[in-house]
Design an enzyme around this catalytic site. Structure first.
Site, mmCIF file in Angstrom:
data_model
loop_
_atom_site.group_PDB
_atom_site.id
_atom_site.type_symbol
_atom_site.label_atom_id
_atom_site.label_comp_id
_atom_site.label_asym_id
_atom_site.label_seq_id
_atom_site.Cartn_x
_atom_site.Cartn_y
_atom_site.Cartn_z
ATOM 1 N N GLN A 131 0.841 -1.199 0.000
ATOM 2 C CA GLN A 131 0.000 0.000 0.000
ATOM 3 C C GLN A 131 0.877 1.251 0.000
ATOM 4 O O GLN A 131 1.647 1.466 0.934
ATOM 5 C CB GLN A 131 -0.894 -0.017 1.247
ATOM 6 C CG GLN A 131 -1.858 1.148 1.377
ATOM 7 C CD GLN A 131 -2.696 1.026 2.641
ATOM 8 O OE1 GLN A 131 -2.218 0.571 3.670
ATOM 9 N NE2 GLN A 131 -3.950 1.407 2.565
ATOM 10 N N GLY A 132 0.764 2.079 -1.025
ATOM 11 C CA GLY A 132 1.559 3.299 -1.139
ATOM 12 C C GLY A 132 0.759 4.533 -0.766
ATOM 13 O O GLY A 132 0.338 5.283 -1.648
ATOM 14 N N GLU A 249 -10.424 -1.855 5.080
ATOM 15 C CA GLU A 249 -9.356 -2.256 5.998
ATOM 16 C C GLU A 249 -9.898 -2.480 7.404
ATOM 17 O O GLU A 249 -9.379 -3.300 8.156
ATOM 18 C CB GLU A 249 -8.269 -1.177 6.026
ATOM 19 C CG GLU A 249 -7.101 -1.496 6.928
ATOM 20 C CD GLU A 249 -6.031 -0.416 6.905
ATOM 21 O OE1 GLU A 249 -4.874 -0.725 7.223
ATOM 22 O OE2 GLU A 249 -6.348 0.739 6.567
#
Length: 389
Positions: A131-132, A249
């Site tokens: 995840q960036g 998430e």
């Protein structure tokens, strides 16, 4: 959500429990309990093999719709799956970011072509993701990201730096929030790009943590590229997509997280009994408060699952981060001076020491507590926005 299983749910619980008992055997039995928070480095290749075994048996992506390769389980059954997985002490899965975050995002907001290209690799655990989001100057405040992407000759060319990127050293792909334009608000002009990691313009530098492991990394993009059609949602609409991912998430897998928390708390209580520190009224009071806090986490999760993950997600993050960090502090209080030393070579940290050190980061990663409090203050309580320089 009901806290009691229906007959159908009970049958499903027995199915997954029986399957786990039958399959966590042989070489996989040695993986029990491995790979938790702060220990993602443990037996990575073996846990990858276990994940692919899960996939072959149809036990990945259980909440995805059937048409996308999932089992289409109800919300309650998803909770049961995660609960039983945690109760079996099965190893932490290596594909969480793809299965629980990116996959649902693509199902909700991706194009049919993107779904066809990426969902099978996630489901089969043949392509791993990182995840960036966070940057050195924009940790939890995604609106401040400065990594830029420009469209040139049919490709996005990306320059910038990301930080605290979990498992970037193992991932083949990264979903990156980058600035592709400017707008009246900082939220405008962001896009959500799917970027291959195996290319000359991507450099991964592990970050050594207090636990002497390196789950987190810095990632540098220097004229890295991805195809023009690998933007999820609209160009400039990346804020909405990124927020959708954060909502996923904080979904059903958080209930499994709480079962792992229960195991850690039980371990701390057992240590307190063995050392006699449970007789200390202050320690006993903290243990009782921890028990109550864990039940609050569960009830909040059950109450909010299935709805819009807005401010409720921020409340959940605040609750579990503060609770878990407090548990690490309690573990050290229970042990006293013995918690400060390691016994013998190779002088590795034990589980409770790792818990204490790694949980110091719980209130920072995944959205810092300060940002979560601002979200609640502004969106729920209607308070003025925090002044910004």
């Amino acid at each position: 959500m009901a806290a009691v299983d229906t007959p159908e749910d009970a049958a499903f619980r027995n199915e997954i429990r029986t399957w786990l008992e039958s399959n966590l055997t042989g070489r996989f039995a040695e993986l029990r309990g491995l790979g938790g928070s702060g220990r993602e480095h443990e037996a990575f290749e073996e846990r990858l093999e276990w994940n692919r075994h899960l996939a072959a048996e149809g036990w990945t992506c259980v909440g995805w719709p059937v048409e996308h390769g999932g089992r289409g389980l109800s919300l309650r059954q998803q909770v049961i799956f995660h609960e039983e997985y945690a109760r079996a002490d099965a190893p932490a899965r290596v594909n969480h970011l793809g299965e629980e975050l990116l996959g649902p995002t693509l199902i909700a907001l991706g194009t049919p072509e993107q779904q066809a290209r990426f969902l099978p690799g996630i489901r089969n655990v043949t392509e791993l993701w990182c995840q960036g989001y966070s940057e050195p100057g924009a940790g939890s405040d995604l609106a401040n990201v400065s990594t830029r992407a420009e469209l040139a000759e049919g490709r996005w060319v990306i320059n910038g730096q990301k930080v605290w990127t979990s498992l970037a050293q193992q991932a083949q792909w990264c979903f990156v929030v980058a600035r592709t334009g400017d707008g009246a608000r900082k939220h405008d002009g962001l896009s959500y790009l799917l970027v291959p990691m195996d290319q000359p313009g991507v450099e991964v530098r592990p970050i050594l943590q207090l636990t002497h492991t390196s789950e987190f990394n810095e990632v540098f993009f220097t004229d890295a590229a991805t195809e023009a059609d690998l933007v999820v949602g609209e160009v400039g609409g990346g804020w909405r997509v990124a927020m959708a991912t954060l909502g996923f998430e904080r979904g059903v897998s958080t209930l499994a997280q709480q079962i792992a928390f229960r195991r850690e708390l039980d371990d701390v209580v057992q240590t307190a009994r063995e050392l006699g520190s449970i007789e200390d009224p202050l320690i006993c009071d903290r243990i009782v408060r921890a028990e109550i806090g864990l039940e609050v986490l569960r009830q909040h999760a059950l109450r909010t699952l299935g709805g819009e993950q807005g401010a409720d997600a921020s409340v959940a993050k605040l609750l579990w981060a503060q609770w878990h960090r407090g548990l690490g502090e309690l573990a050290m209080a229970v042990r006293g001076g013995t918690g400060l030393t390691v016994a013998e070579p190779p002088y590795e940290l034990d589980d409770q020491q790792t818990l204490f050190l790694f949980s110091r980061a719980d209130t920072i990663y995944g959205g810092s507590d300060e940002i979560q409090r601002n979200v609640i203050a502004e969106r729920v309580l209607g308070l003025p926005k925090e002044p910004r320089a």
